[in-house]
Design a protein around this motif. Structure first.
Motif, PDB file in Angstrom:
ATOM      1  N   GLU A 149       0.817  -1.212   0.000  1.00  0.00           N
ATOM      2  CA  GLU A 149       0.000   0.000   0.000  1.00  0.00           C
ATOM      3  C   GLU A 149       0.855   1.268   0.000  1.00  0.00           C
ATOM      4  O   GLU A 149       0.419   2.313  -0.492  1.00  0.00           O
ATOM      5  N   SER A 150       2.070   1.186   0.528  1.00  0.00           N
ATOM      6  CA  SER A 150       2.971   2.337   0.430  1.00  0.00           C
ATOM      7  C   SER A 150       3.364   2.590  -1.020  1.00  0.00           C
ATOM      8  O   SER A 150       3.414   3.743  -1.484  1.00  0.00           O
TER       9      SER A 150
ATOM     10  N   GLU B 293      -9.297   9.243   9.729  1.00  0.00           N
ATOM     11  CA  GLU B 293      -7.905   9.725   9.722  1.00  0.00           C
ATOM     12  C   GLU B 293      -7.027   8.963   8.732  1.00  0.00           C
ATOM     13  O   GLU B 293      -5.830   9.229   8.635  1.00  0.00           O
ATOM     14  N   LEU B 294      -7.613   8.018   7.996  1.00  0.00           N
ATOM     15  CA  LEU B 294      -6.818   7.160   7.124  1.00  0.00           C
ATOM     16  C   LEU B 294      -6.011   7.923   6.075  1.00  0.00           C
ATOM     17  O   LEU B 294      -4.856   7.566   5.818  1.00  0.00           O
ATOM     18  N   PRO B 295      -6.534   8.990   5.429  1.00  0.00           N
ATOM     19  CA  PRO B 295      -5.686   9.706   4.459  1.00  0.00           C
ATOM     20  C   PRO B 295      -4.378  10.203   5.066  1.00  0.00           C
ATOM     21  O   PRO B 295      -3.315  10.100   4.448  1.00  0.00           O
ATOM     22  N   THR B 296      -4.440  10.726   6.282  1.00  0.00           N
ATOM     23  CA  THR B 296      -3.227  11.217   6.947  1.00  0.00           C
ATOM     24  C   THR B 296      -2.337  10.069   7.380  1.00  0.00           C
ATOM     25  O   THR B 296      -1.112  10.105   7.201  1.00  0.00           O
ATOM     26  N   VAL B 297      -2.939   9.026   7.942  1.00  0.00           N
ATOM     27  CA  VAL B 297      -2.160   7.883   8.420  1.00  0.00           C
ATOM     28  C   VAL B 297      -1.486   7.162   7.256  1.00  0.00           C
ATOM     29  O   VAL B 297      -0.320   6.764   7.350  1.00  0.00           O
ATOM     30  N   MET B 298      -2.193   6.998   6.145  1.00  0.00           N
ATOM     31  CA  MET B 298      -1.609   6.312   4.992  1.00  0.00           C
ATOM     32  C   MET B 298      -0.371   7.045   4.495  1.00  0.00           C
ATOM     33  O   MET B 298       0.648   6.416   4.155  1.00  0.00           O
ATOM     34  N   ASP B 299      -0.422   8.366   4.461  1.00  0.00           N
ATOM     35  CA  ASP B 299       0.742   9.132   4.016  1.00  0.00           C
ATOM     36  C   ASP B 299       1.893   8.986   4.998  1.00  0.00           C
ATOM     37  O   ASP B 299       3.061   8.881   4.594  1.00  0.00           O
ATOM     38  N   ALA B 300       1.584   8.951   6.293  1.00  0.00           N
ATOM     39  CA  ALA B 300       2.633   8.771   7.298  1.00  0.00           C
ATOM     40  C   ALA B 300       3.289   7.403   7.171  1.00  0.00           C
ATOM     41  O   ALA B 300       4.506   7.257   7.314  1.00  0.00           O
ATOM     42  N   VAL B 301       2.490   6.375   6.884  1.00  0.00           N
ATOM     43  CA  VAL B 301       3.030   5.026   6.696  1.00  0.00           C
ATOM     44  C   VAL B 301       3.912   4.984   5.442  1.00  0.00           C
ATOM     45  O   VAL B 301       5.024   4.456   5.456  1.00  0.00           O
ATOM     46  N   ALA B 302       3.411   5.535   4.346  1.00  0.00           N
ATOM     47  CA  ALA B 302       4.111   5.452   3.064  1.00  0.00           C
ATOM     48  C   ALA B 302       5.412   6.232   3.060  1.00  0.00           C
ATOM     49  O   ALA B 302       6.360   5.873   2.346  1.00  0.00           O
ATOM     50  N   THR B 303       5.486   7.294   3.842  1.00  0.00           N
ATOM     51  CA  THR B 303       6.694   8.111   3.878  1.00  0.00           C
ATOM     52  C   THR B 303       7.628   7.734   5.014  1.00  0.00           C
ATOM     53  O   THR B 303       8.693   8.341   5.177  1.00  0.00           O
ATOM     54  N   GLY B 304       7.247   6.723   5.815  1.00  0.00           N
ATOM     55  CA  GLY B 304       8.117   6.255   6.880  1.00  0.00           C
ATOM     56  C   GLY B 304       8.002   7.018   8.173  1.00  0.00           C
ATOM     57  O   GLY B 304       8.728   6.730   9.136  1.00  0.00           O
ATOM     58  N   ARG B 305       7.087   8.003   8.258  1.00  0.00           N
ATOM     59  CA  ARG B 305       6.923   8.754   9.511  1.00  0.00           C
ATOM     60  C   ARG B 305       6.242   7.911  10.571  1.00  0.00           C
ATOM     61  O   ARG B 305       6.422   8.144  11.770  1.00  0.00           O
ATOM     62  N   ALA B 306       5.457   6.921  10.145  1.00  0.00           N
ATOM     63  CA  ALA B 306       4.824   5.977  11.069  1.00  0.00           C
ATOM     64  C   ALA B 306       5.484   4.623  10.869  1.00  0.00           C
ATOM     65  O   ALA B 306       5.385   4.033   9.792  1.00  0.00           O
ATOM     66  N   ALA B 307       6.189   4.156  11.878  1.00  0.00           N
ATOM     67  CA  ALA B 307       7.048   2.981  11.709  1.00  0.00           C
ATOM     68  C   ALA B 307       6.422   1.677  12.175  1.00  0.00           C
ATOM     69  O   ALA B 307       7.095   0.655  12.200  1.00  0.00           O
ATOM     70  N   ALA B 308       5.145   1.689  12.540  1.00  0.00           N
ATOM     71  CA  ALA B 308       4.515   0.464  13.036  1.00  0.00           C
ATOM     72  C   ALA B 308       4.481  -0.614  11.958  1.00  0.00           C
ATOM     73  O   ALA B 308       4.509  -0.328  10.758  1.00  0.00           O
ATOM     74  N   VAL B 309       4.416  -1.863  12.389  1.00  0.00           N
ATOM     75  CA  VAL B 309       4.397  -2.991  11.455  1.00  0.00           C
ATOM     76  C   VAL B 309       3.068  -3.051  10.710  1.00  0.00           C
ATOM     77  O   VAL B 309       3.020  -3.111   9.481  1.00  0.00           O
ATOM     78  N   CYS B 310       1.947  -3.025  11.453  1.00  0.00           N
ATOM     79  CA  CYS B 310       0.622  -3.077  10.835  1.00  0.00           C
ATOM     80  C   CYS B 310      -0.323  -2.175  11.607  1.00  0.00           C
ATOM     81  O   CYS B 310      -0.593  -2.430  12.785  1.00  0.00           O
ATOM     82  N   HIS B 311      -0.817  -1.145  10.942  1.00  0.00           N
ATOM     83  CA  HIS B 311      -1.785  -0.241  11.562  1.00  0.00           C
ATOM     84  C   HIS B 311      -3.197  -0.808  11.437  1.00  0.00           C
ATOM     85  O   HIS B 311      -3.617  -1.203  10.345  1.00  0.00           O
ATOM     86  N   ILE B 312      -3.926  -0.812  12.549  1.00  0.00           N
ATOM     87  CA  ILE B 312      -5.337  -1.183  12.534  1.00  0.00           C
ATOM     88  C   ILE B 312      -6.145   0.082  12.288  1.00  0.00           C
ATOM     89  O   ILE B 312      -5.890   1.138  12.883  1.00  0.00           O
ATOM     90  N   VAL B 313      -7.145  -0.017  11.422  1.00  0.00           N
ATOM     91  CA  VAL B 313      -8.079   1.062  11.158  1.00  0.00           C
ATOM     92  C   VAL B 313      -9.436   0.647  11.719  1.00  0.00           C
ATOM     93  O   VAL B 313      -9.923  -0.450  11.418  1.00  0.00           O
ATOM     94  N   SER B 314     -10.043   1.481  12.553  1.00  0.00           N
ATOM     95  CA  SER B 314     -11.341   1.169  13.160  1.00  0.00           C
ATOM     96  C   SER B 314     -12.448   1.957  12.484  1.00  0.00           C
ATOM     97  O   SER B 314     -12.231   3.057  11.960  1.00  0.00           O
ATOM     98  N   TYR B 315     -13.667   1.401  12.540  1.00  0.00           N
ATOM     99  CA  TYR B 315     -14.826   1.982  11.860  1.00  0.00           C
ATOM    100  C   TYR B 315     -15.923   2.259  12.866  1.00  0.00           C
ATOM    101  O   TYR B 315     -16.141   1.469  13.796  1.00  0.00           O
ATOM    102  N   PRO B 316     -16.659   3.358  12.671  1.00  0.00           N
ATOM    103  CA  PRO B 316     -17.733   3.693  13.639  1.00  0.00           C
ATOM    104  C   PRO B 316     -18.898   2.726  13.551  1.00  0.00           C
ATOM    105  O   PRO B 316     -19.078   2.043  12.545  1.00  0.00           O
TER     106      PRO B 316
END
Length: 331
Positions: free
Chosen positions: A52-53, A308-331
């Motif tokens: 996805e990155s 928040e997924l648009p912001t989180v996805m960019d952080a993951v793809a650019t390496g600013r978020a270093a977690a192995v697997c981010h969970i996304v929750s839904y209302p």
């Protein structure tokens, strides 16, 4: 608008990569489920960091864009495209035997969707919904294990402690091996290895003489080090996907003299070693059942809200978020 109202109106919110480096949440109207279909309300989805990155950054090569299509992808790469394949939800409409059941589906990030029931895998009671998003990674790892065929007393290294490498190591720890090392240059990955109950080593300190090396780092340096770690006539299973990159492979020096082997493993087809006796559905069911082990929780971070997924996805793809697997929750 409440989630129940959206479902009643058959309205879905989904995440789209609009162009390299940008994404947004879009709203669309769903057709109601027909014969052999089900409406799923999403509980959690997961970000497949590596692939996805590359999608987010627009780095999927034109010649493999069709090959790399997600099962329920909408749009075309490089974008706008609705991409992803780690989704866990509850069946709200469909066959009576599925209604109210938790399921895993290879579906992109969306709060609800309609798919054929054949695309759904039931989640056992002993597997929490958050952990079940790793089913795609576990399926990839199981296919690689079928490709490689580890043997009693083997010495094995996994190079790259991301989602795939970590999942693979968590499965390999169940094998009667003489040695298993998870190798990554990031010192923080030593904590992940400890949580998975496997040995960690930085590349320069990893133990050589391996029977098998699984390469999952997506870096040519990791590939080169993996070949160095093999014993004579050993085999490296290449699991990385490099996108538009063209890694150099060190086939000089003693590669031929030591009769080393490199073999690819890719989840799109069931491993040839099991293809005559396992279907895709059976492989996925095996993967979901394997996640009853709480060890896999070490690979998960979050959850983060879907909005928040648009912001989180960019952080993951650019390496600013270093977690192995981010969970996304839904209302």
């Amino acid at each position: 608008m409440r989630p129940t109202d959206r479902i009643a109106l058959m309205e879905s919110r989904s995440y789209w990569t609009t162009q390299p480096g940008q994404g947004e949440i879009r709203t669309a109207t769903l057709d109601p489920p027909g014969e052999g279909q089900a409406l799923v309300r999403t509980l959690f989805s997961g970000i497949s960091r590596g692939t996805e990155s590359l999608v987010h950054r627009g780095l999927v090569p034109p010649e493999v864009r069709e090959l790399m299509r997600a099962p329920f992808q909408q749009g075309e790469l490089p974008g706008p495209v609705h991409y992803g394949y780690l989704s866990v939800g509850v069946v709200e409409q469909g066959p009576a035997q599925l209604q109210g059941k938790r399921v895993f589906c290879l579906y992109p990030h969306a709060d609800c969707y309609v798919v054929p029931t054949s695309a759904l895998t039931l989640i056992p009671d002993e597997v929490p919904s958050e952990r079940a998003i790793l089913a795609g990674a576990a399926e990839t790892a199981i296919n690689a294990l079928w490709d490689a065929g580890p043997r009693f007393g083997d010495r094995i290294a996994v190079v790259g402690a991301g989602m795939i490498g970590g999942t693979l190591a968590a499965l390999l720890r169940r094998f009667p091996l003489q040695r298993l090392e998870l190798i990554d240059p990031d010192p923080q990955r030593s904590q992940l290895a400890a949580a998975l109950d496997v040995a960690w080593a930085p590349p320069q300190e990893a133990t050589a003489g391996c029977d098998l090396v699984f390469h999952c780092s997506a870096h040519e340096e990791g590939l080169a080090r993996g070949l160095e770690l093999l014993g004579d006539e050993g085999e490296l299973i290449e699991m990385s996907w490099y996108g538009t990159a063209a890694p150099r492979v060190p086939l000089g020096a003693d590669f031929h003299a030591r009769r080393l082997r490199i073999r690819s493993s890719q989840v799109g087809a069931v491993s040839a070693a099991r293809r005559a006796r396992r279907t895709h559905a059976e492989r996925m069911a095996t993967a979901v059942a394997a996640l009853a082990d709480p060890t896999f929780d070490a690979l998960l971070t979050g959850p983060v809200p879907f909005d928040e997924l648009p912001t989180v996805m960019d952080a993951v793809a650019t390496g600013r978020a270093a977690a192995v697997c981010h969970i996304v929750s839904y209302p």
